[in-house]
Design a protein around this motif. Structure first.
Motif, PDB file in Angstrom:
ATOM      1  N   ASN A 458       0.818  -1.185  -0.123  1.00 29.29           N
ATOM      2  CA  ASN A 458      -0.045  -0.098  -0.085  1.00 29.29           C
ATOM      3  C   ASN A 458       0.906   1.295   0.020  1.00 29.29           C
ATOM      4  OD1 ASN A 458      -2.332  -1.466   0.162  1.00 29.29           O
ATOM      5  ND2 ASN A 458      -2.159  -1.986   2.468  1.00 29.29           N
ATOM      6  N   PHE A 459       0.403   2.425  -0.728  1.00 29.90           N
ATOM      7  CA  PHE A 459       1.178   3.361  -0.787  1.00 29.90           C
ATOM      8  C   PHE A 459       0.659   4.756  -0.687  1.00 29.90           C
ATOM      9  CE2 PHE A 459       0.080   2.245  -5.132  1.00 29.90           C
ATOM     10  CZ  PHE A 459      -0.234   3.329  -5.883  1.00 29.90           C
ATOM     11  N   SER A 460       0.995   5.786  -0.299  1.00 32.57           N
ATOM     12  CA  SER A 460       0.286   7.161  -0.245  1.00 32.57           C
ATOM     13  C   SER A 460       1.416   8.213  -0.462  1.00 32.57           C
ATOM     14  CB  SER A 460      -0.418   7.156   1.185  1.00 32.57           C
ATOM     15  OG  SER A 460      -0.844   8.656   1.204  1.00 32.57           O
ATOM     16  N   ASN A 461       1.251   8.982  -1.434  1.00 28.82           N
ATOM     17  CA  ASN A 461       1.914  10.230  -1.560  1.00 28.82           C
ATOM     18  C   ASN A 461       1.251  11.411  -1.686  1.00 28.82           C
ATOM     19  OD1 ASN A 461       4.389   8.306  -2.155  1.00 28.82           O
ATOM     20  ND2 ASN A 461       3.300   8.131  -4.071  1.00 28.82           N
ATOM     21  N   SER A 462       1.487  12.380  -0.583  1.00 28.39           N
ATOM     22  CA  SER A 462       0.704  13.608  -0.551  1.00 28.39           C
ATOM     23  C   SER A 462       1.633  14.778  -0.453  1.00 28.39           C
ATOM     24  CB  SER A 462      -0.167  13.538   0.804  1.00 28.39           C
ATOM     25  OG  SER A 462       0.559  13.396   1.941  1.00 28.39           O
ATOM     26  N   ASP A 463       0.951  15.966  -0.984  1.00 27.32           N
ATOM     27  CA  ASP A 463       1.625  17.218  -0.993  1.00 27.32           C
ATOM     28  C   ASP A 463       0.800  18.545  -0.720  1.00 27.32           C
ATOM     29  OD1 ASP A 463       4.430  16.550  -1.925  1.00 27.32           O
ATOM     30  OD2 ASP A 463       3.142  15.552  -3.646  1.00 27.32           O
ATOM     31  N   VAL A 464       0.984  19.274   0.043  1.00 30.49           N
ATOM     32  CA  VAL A 464       0.348  20.462   0.311  1.00 30.49           C
ATOM     33  C   VAL A 464       1.184  21.571   0.158  1.00 30.49           C
ATOM     34  CG1 VAL A 464      -0.900  21.829   1.940  1.00 30.49           C
ATOM     35  CG2 VAL A 464      -1.065  18.980   2.021  1.00 30.49           C
ATOM     36  N   GLY A 472       7.440  39.961  -2.929  1.00 27.45           N
ATOM     37  CA  GLY A 472       6.186  40.651  -3.404  1.00 27.45           C
ATOM     38  C   GLY A 472       5.213  39.976  -4.417  1.00 27.45           C
ATOM     39  N   GLN A 473       5.677  38.470  -4.808  1.00 27.35           N
ATOM     40  CA  GLN A 473       4.969  37.913  -5.591  1.00 27.35           C
ATOM     41  C   GLN A 473       4.118  36.528  -4.835  1.00 27.35           C
ATOM     42  OE1 GLN A 473       7.045  36.490  -8.841  1.00 27.35           O
ATOM     43  NE2 GLN A 473       5.300  35.552 -10.036  1.00 27.35           N
ATOM     44  N   ASP A 474       3.096  36.417  -5.097  1.00 27.86           N
ATOM     45  CA  ASP A 474       2.018  35.341  -4.358  1.00 27.86           C
ATOM     46  C   ASP A 474       2.532  34.249  -5.244  1.00 27.86           C
ATOM     47  OD1 ASP A 474       1.192  36.915  -2.543  1.00 27.86           O
ATOM     48  OD2 ASP A 474      -0.547  37.274  -3.651  1.00 27.86           O
ATOM     49  N   ILE A 475       2.971  32.975  -4.694  1.00 24.55           N
ATOM     50  CA  ILE A 475       3.419  31.706  -5.171  1.00 24.55           C
ATOM     51  C   ILE A 475       2.874  30.550  -4.278  1.00 24.55           C
ATOM     52  CG2 ILE A 475       4.926  32.741  -6.794  1.00 24.55           C
ATOM     53  CD1 ILE A 475       7.161  31.454  -5.001  1.00 24.55           C
ATOM     54  N   PHE A 476       2.905  29.281  -4.864  1.00 32.33           N
ATOM     55  CA  PHE A 476       2.477  28.423  -4.061  1.00 32.33           C
ATOM     56  C   PHE A 476       4.067  27.696  -3.554  1.00 32.33           C
ATOM     57  CE2 PHE A 476      -1.728  28.638  -6.004  1.00 32.33           C
ATOM     58  CZ  PHE A 476      -2.540  28.701  -4.777  1.00 32.33           C
ATOM     59  N   VAL A 477       4.034  27.507  -2.329  1.00 29.79           N
ATOM     60  CA  VAL A 477       5.324  26.884  -1.703  1.00 29.79           C
ATOM     61  C   VAL A 477       4.956  25.591  -1.106  1.00 29.79           C
ATOM     62  CG1 VAL A 477       7.440  27.161  -0.431  1.00 29.79           C
ATOM     63  CG2 VAL A 477       6.309  29.134  -1.784  1.00 29.79           C
ATOM     64  N   GLU A 478       5.644  24.605  -1.290  1.00 23.88           N
ATOM     65  CA  GLU A 478       5.464  23.255  -0.445  1.00 23.88           C
ATOM     66  C   GLU A 478       5.602  23.491   0.963  1.00 23.88           C
ATOM     67  OE1 GLU A 478       6.619  18.606  -0.385  1.00 23.88           O
ATOM     68  OE2 GLU A 478       7.467  19.957  -1.797  1.00 23.88           O
ATOM     69  N   ASP A 479       4.573  23.024   1.602  1.00 23.36           N
ATOM     70  CA  ASP A 479       4.703  22.939   3.364  1.00 23.36           C
ATOM     71  C   ASP A 479       5.139  21.439   3.488  1.00 23.36           C
ATOM     72  OD1 ASP A 479       4.424  23.007   6.030  1.00 23.36           O
ATOM     73  OD2 ASP A 479       2.585  23.947   5.840  1.00 23.36           O
ATOM     74  N   PRO A 480       6.367  21.503   3.975  1.00 22.86           N
ATOM     75  CA  PRO A 480       6.999  19.951   4.268  1.00 22.86           C
ATOM     76  C   PRO A 480       6.249  19.477   5.507  1.00 22.86           C
ATOM     77  CG  PRO A 480       8.523  21.733   4.725  1.00 22.86           C
ATOM     78  CD  PRO A 480       7.539  22.346   3.944  1.00 22.86           C
ATOM     79  N   THR A 481       5.724  20.355   6.369  1.00 24.85           N
ATOM     80  CA  THR A 481       5.060  19.621   7.647  1.00 24.85           C
ATOM     81  C   THR A 481       3.709  19.325   7.356  1.00 24.85           C
ATOM     82  OG1 THR A 481       3.920  21.872   8.159  1.00 24.85           O
ATOM     83  CG2 THR A 481       6.199  21.839   8.948  1.00 24.85           C
ATOM     84  N   LEU A 482       3.323  19.389   6.192  1.00 27.21           N
ATOM     85  CA  LEU A 482       2.068  18.773   5.871  1.00 27.21           C
ATOM     86  C   LEU A 482       1.976  17.732   4.859  1.00 27.21           C
ATOM     87  CD1 LEU A 482      -0.246  22.143   5.950  1.00 27.21           C
ATOM     88  CD2 LEU A 482       0.134  20.509   7.852  1.00 27.21           C
ATOM     89  N   SER A 483       2.991  17.606   4.062  1.00 26.83           N
ATOM     90  CA  SER A 483       3.248  16.789   3.255  1.00 26.83           C
ATOM     91  C   SER A 483       3.536  15.377   3.614  1.00 26.83           C
ATOM     92  CB  SER A 483       4.295  17.017   2.083  1.00 26.83           C
ATOM     93  OG  SER A 483       4.043  18.261   1.552  1.00 26.83           O
ATOM     94  N   ASN A 484       3.341  14.144   3.031  1.00 25.57           N
ATOM     95  CA  ASN A 484       3.611  12.735   3.601  1.00 25.57           C
ATOM     96  C   ASN A 484       3.749  11.760   2.675  1.00 25.57           C
ATOM     97  OD1 ASN A 484       3.222  10.436   5.275  1.00 25.57           O
ATOM     98  ND2 ASN A 484       2.732  11.724   6.913  1.00 25.57           N
ATOM     99  N   ASP A 485       4.587  11.104   2.752  1.00 26.50           N
ATOM    100  CA  ASP A 485       4.883   9.909   1.908  1.00 26.50           C
ATOM    101  C   ASP A 485       4.982   8.682   2.726  1.00 26.50           C
ATOM    102  OD1 ASP A 485       5.186  11.438  -0.503  1.00 26.50           O
ATOM    103  OD2 ASP A 485       7.347  11.391  -0.603  1.00 26.50           O
ATOM    104  N   PHE A 486       4.200   7.640   2.371  1.00 22.44           N
ATOM    105  CA  PHE A 486       4.013   6.676   3.090  1.00 22.44           C
ATOM    106  C   PHE A 486       3.947   5.268   2.354  1.00 22.44           C
ATOM    107  CE2 PHE A 486       0.177   3.903   5.210  1.00 22.44           C
ATOM    108  CZ  PHE A 486       0.788   3.539   6.092  1.00 22.44           C
ATOM    109  N   ASN A 487       4.748   4.090   2.767  1.00 20.09           N
ATOM    110  CA  ASN A 487       4.548   2.913   2.243  1.00 20.09           C
ATOM    111  C   ASN A 487       4.307   1.878   3.424  1.00 20.09           C
ATOM    112  OD1 ASN A 487       5.325   3.466  -0.324  1.00 20.09           O
ATOM    113  ND2 ASN A 487       7.433   3.340  -0.084  1.00 20.09           N
ATOM    114  N   PHE A 572      -2.241  10.847   5.449  1.00 22.78           N
ATOM    115  CA  PHE A 572      -2.512  11.995   4.770  1.00 22.78           C
ATOM    116  C   PHE A 572      -3.795  12.742   5.606  1.00 22.78           C
ATOM    117  CE2 PHE A 572      -5.282  14.220   1.591  1.00 22.78           C
ATOM    118  CZ  PHE A 572      -4.504  15.172   1.304  1.00 22.78           C
ATOM    119  N   VAL A 573      -3.630  14.117   5.826  1.00 16.73           N
ATOM    120  CA  VAL A 573      -4.611  14.933   6.378  1.00 16.73           C
ATOM    121  C   VAL A 573      -5.406  15.649   5.502  1.00 16.73           C
ATOM    122  CG1 VAL A 573      -4.850  16.752   8.144  1.00 16.73           C
ATOM    123  CG2 VAL A 573      -2.863  15.159   8.618  1.00 16.73           C
ATOM    124  N   ASP A 574      -6.568  15.492   5.290  1.00 15.47           N
ATOM    125  CA  ASP A 574      -7.372  16.290   4.261  1.00 15.47           C
ATOM    126  C   ASP A 574      -8.121  17.240   4.899  1.00 15.47           C
ATOM    127  OD1 ASP A 574      -9.096  16.963   2.257  1.00 15.47           O
ATOM    128  OD2 ASP A 574     -10.368  15.293   2.247  1.00 15.47           O
TER     129      ASP A 574
END
Length: 809
Positions: A458-464, A472-487, A572-574
């Motif tokens: 079983n696997f789960s790969n998640s990114d937030v 000065g520019q709005d961009i989406f940046v990965e939050d490592p505290t909320l991302s999770n990889d799981f086997n 993974f936290v939805d």
């Protein structure tokens, strides 16, 4: 004295007169024999007609030992017709009933096999929807007129022991832990996404639905309440046949489905392919939460719009090398994709003077999808000693993935500062299975044994990603505290041995299965791991006693397992709804249940079955919710439930007239559940009931009218429950073109346009509820066209892989 003498004289005069006025009744009996096997043939239809008028007089079924008896017959000449599917119909004169010979024993009546339908006798009767066997009950979907335009989910609502709530959650014997098979094999597609799949699958693909309440030892031990087996495969003959069904449901959209079978010599193929689409459909929903210390109110109301498309397919192939060697295989592929848009207005108020009131509109543009591939190969070796002696080797590969993503933004903010974000999760399973089965029949005893290995990942790969201002520019940046990889690796090794013994009116089925499970989990994101081993021995026993007049009594006992699935383990936290979050629990343990049941069944012109059962579990996996703050709750799973249920289920059918047939299915059960979570002890109990009543009326050979009504009372959970649920439908079918074309129309819930379904959690700290405002009145119309011609059966493996060892969603 004179009065006594007169009374005696009158009695002597009346006695011979009475003896002449009371008619003598006759009896006809015999035994039905299969000519090829020279064994008794049970459940053959015995139809007695008047030899002069040719009108039906009496009918019945032969018992398991082939015997039958028709009594209470006037003394006159008869014709006895013996009818059984796959056999030549036989007509026998029975004209020997006389006053001095009121009982006729026709002895052994031998039936030969047939590949075509003979026309000596025409028997008109309503086909029973429900059949009871020693360890299961089956629902004949093709005998239900609604099946021409309804879905698999609609059919499940009518199956004994099965209930479906207002949010299309399925329960078996009052439990949410069970397995769903397709043609005796597990489907990862159904295990992970049963709602959408079963609502997409047309009922025309289904022959019958089995509910296996006391699974034999050959089945994996998973599924606390048992197994739901959806039979779709059909036998093929030399030549070909098929059907094409076009269906449209208002407002849910179109569906096109093609089934076909073909056989040429030693090669055979059968299967189906279909697909459909859903236009944009919008429904409303509401979430509310009230906390008590401090007192606060959270209210969320809005709309949810979805559209999508799906395709499904299954192909089975067979090659008969010779009379003793058989090679079969199957390919299954399913794929679906849905887009969804949510718009929710959220408000929060609190009596805490330090808490500011909040409000905002939550916009969520996202979607979800699934993808499944299933490949299997089976080799079956027969033996000259006995056709039922078999050795089977099987391999199966399964891949399933379930992907969802959400693009979340908030507008019209008042005192709300959480950033916009994107989140995505791809979870699934890859598994290989090897299995060996052996069946050894003796005169009255059948021995089965086997071994199996399942190698599952079983696997789960998640990114937030959070919307962040960088330079000065709005961009989406990965939050490592909320991302999770799981086997999560899970290997299951099992051995089983079972015995079936038949002696006269008794049938005994018993055995045991030993399963060893090894778990190796790796949390890639934080570097932690989990290792666990455990072994379970699972007994099962069923005892059936047949009585006269087609009656039987069955006792069953078994233990069952529930292993957590990837959707329960997934860490993974939805956060698609940032103040009501959901997550899995990778520390869940397997669950063991104990099930006892007693079943009474009577068949004949009408059928009735009554089942009394009791099940208990000490560490059930249950959904639990805790309050993290007055603005945030978290729902997950935990092994904290001690669950008991006592259940009485009664179902049956009866032909009220030659044209009108009624069916009913009702259950009354009492639920106890208790456990401790987050430092609080919870206890919940109460009665529940589910019921379904349907009727079929055939005014002529080409028309069928159907009506259906069902009621399910509220659900009972550890921390809460739900409100009740009702449903109904009316259908009309017309057969054309020499019974090749069937036109069917169905209206679901004609008296109710919308339905409000609420599920709630109640604790000492808070009350939380989700309410769905569903579209309830729907219309469906379908066209089904059959084509082709067949002449002989396809040959299939009698044993194949059944991975029923993990929990369903």
């Amino acid at each position: 004295m004179k009065a006594i003498i007169i009374a005696i004289l009158l009695a002597c005069l009346v006695a011979p007169i009475y003896a002449q006025t009371v008619p003598v009744k006759g009896t006809i009996k015999g035994v039905i024999i299969d000519s090829a096997k020279n064994t008794p043939l049970g459940y053959a239809t015995i139809a007695l007609v008047d030899a002069e008028t040719k009108k039906p007089v009496k009918s019945g079924l032969s018992k398991d030992n082939g015997s039958f008896e028709l009594d209470g017959l006037p003394l006159k000449p008869y014709l006895l017709n013996v009818i059984s599917v796959g056999y030549q119909t036989k007509t026998i004169p029975a004209d020997g009933l006389k006053i001095d010979k009121a009982n006729i024993d026709l002895g052994k009546i031998v039936l030969g096999s047939s590949t075509s339908q003979l026309n000596e006798v025409k028997v008109t009767a309503s086909k029973p929807l429900v059949k009871q066997e020693i360890d299961r009950v089956s629902y004949d979907v093709q005998a239900d007129p609604d099946s021409k335009a309804q879905t698999a989910m609609d059919m499940l609502k009518k199956v004994p022991l099965v209930s479906v709530d207002g949010d299309d959650n399925i329960q078996l014997q009052g439990s949410g832990s069970y397995k769903i098979f397709i043609n005796g094999k597990p489907s990862q597609m159904l295990a992970n996404n049963p709602k959408d799949i079963l609502k997409s699958m047309p009922a025309t693909n289904i022959l019958k639905i089995e509910v296996i309440t006391t699974p034999p030892a050959k089945y994996d031990a998973e599924g606390l309440a048992g197994i739901i087996n959806i039979i779709t495969s059909k036998t093929a003959d030399d030549g070909y046949n098929g059907s094409i069904t076009a269906r449209y449901n208002f407002p849910w959209g179109p569906n096109l489905n093609l089934t076909g079978t073909m056989k040429q010599g030693k090669f055979g193929i059968s299967g189906y392919i279909g697909g459909g689409g859903r236009p944009w459909v919008t429904t409303n929903s509401a979430n509310e939460r009230q906390t008590y210390a401090p007192v606060s109110d959270f209210l969320q109301y809005g709309s949810n719009s979805t559209k999508g498309k799906f395709v499904y397919s299954s192909v089975e192939l067979s090659y008969e090398i010779d009379t003793l060697n058989l090679l079969t295989g199957s390919i299954e592929y399913d794929k679906g994709r849905f887009d969804q848009n949510q718009d929710r207005l959220t408000r929060f108020t609190s009596e805490d003077p330090n808490a500011l009131p909040q409000s905002y509109r939550l916009l969520n543009n996202g979607g979800f999808g699934w993808d499944e591939t299933d490949l299997s190969l089976n080799y079956q070796l027969g033996f000259k000693r006995d056709k039922k002696q078999l050795l089977t080797a099987s391999y199966q590969y399964t891949y399933f993935s379930n992907e969802n993503h959400s693009d979340i933004s908030t507008v019209d903010r008042v005192n709300y500062n959480s950033p916009d974000n994107n989140q995505q999760n791809n979870a699934g399973t890859r598994q290989h299975t090897l299995q060996l089965d052996y069946v050894h029949p003796l005169k009255q005893l059948t021995i089965e044994a086997g071994a199996k290995g399942i190698f599952r990942k079983n696997f789960s790969n998640s990114d937030v990603e959070n919307l962040t201002n960088v330079n000065g520019q709005d961009i989406f940046v990965e939050d490592p505290t909320l991302s999770n990889d799981f086997n999560y690796h899970q290997n299951v090794y099992s051995l089983y041995n079972s015995y079936t013994y038949k002696a006269g009116s008794w049938t005994l089925k018993g055995g045991a299965r030993m399963e060893h499970t090894h778990v190796d989990a790796n949390f890639i994101t934080d570097g932690s791991s989990l290792n666990r081993d455990y072994t379970n021995v699972i007994p099962s026993i069923s005892v059936m006693r047949n009585f006269s007049k087609n009656q039987s009594l069955t006792f069953g006992f078994t233990n069952r397992l529930e292993r957590p699935g990837i959707w329960q383990l997934n860490p993974f936290v939805d956060r698609s709804n940032p103040q009501i979050v959901n997550t899995g629990n990778p520390n869940l343990h397997a669950v063991l249940s104990h099930l006892f049941e007693l079943t009474y069944n009577k068949s004949g012109i009408g059928n009735i079955s009554a089942k009394l059962s009791y099940m208990y579990t000490n560490n059930s996996i249950v959904s639990v919710t805790k309050l993290i703050s007055d603005t945030l709750s978290e729902t997950t799973y935990d092994n904290v439930g001690k669950y008991k249920t006592a259940r009485l289920n009664i179902n049956g059918s009866y032909p009220l007239t030659k044209k009108l047939n009624a069916n009913f299915n009702a259950a009354l059960f009492y639920v106890w559940i208790k456990g401790t979570y987050n430092g609080e002890f919870y206890s919940n109990e109460g009665p529940r009931t589910t019921s379904n009543v349907s009727a079929t009326y055939k005014p002529g050979n080409d028309w069928t009218i159907g009506a259906n009504y069902g009621y399910n009372s509220h659900l009972i959970w550890l921390q809460g429950g739900s409100n009740h649920y009702m449903y109904s439908s009316l259908s009309l079918s017309k057969v054309l073109l020499n019974k090749k074309l069937t036109i069917t129309g169905v209206v679901n819930n004609p008296t109710q346009k919308h339905y409000t379904y609420t599920q709630f959690t109640s604790t000492p700290d808070f009350y939380q509820a989700n309410t769905q405002y569903q579209i309830y009145r729907t219309f469906a119309v379908s066209l089904n066209y059959k084509f082709g011609k067949l002449s002989s059966d396809i040959k299939k493996n009698q044993r194949s892989i059944n991975n029923d060892d993990v929990s369903k969603q």
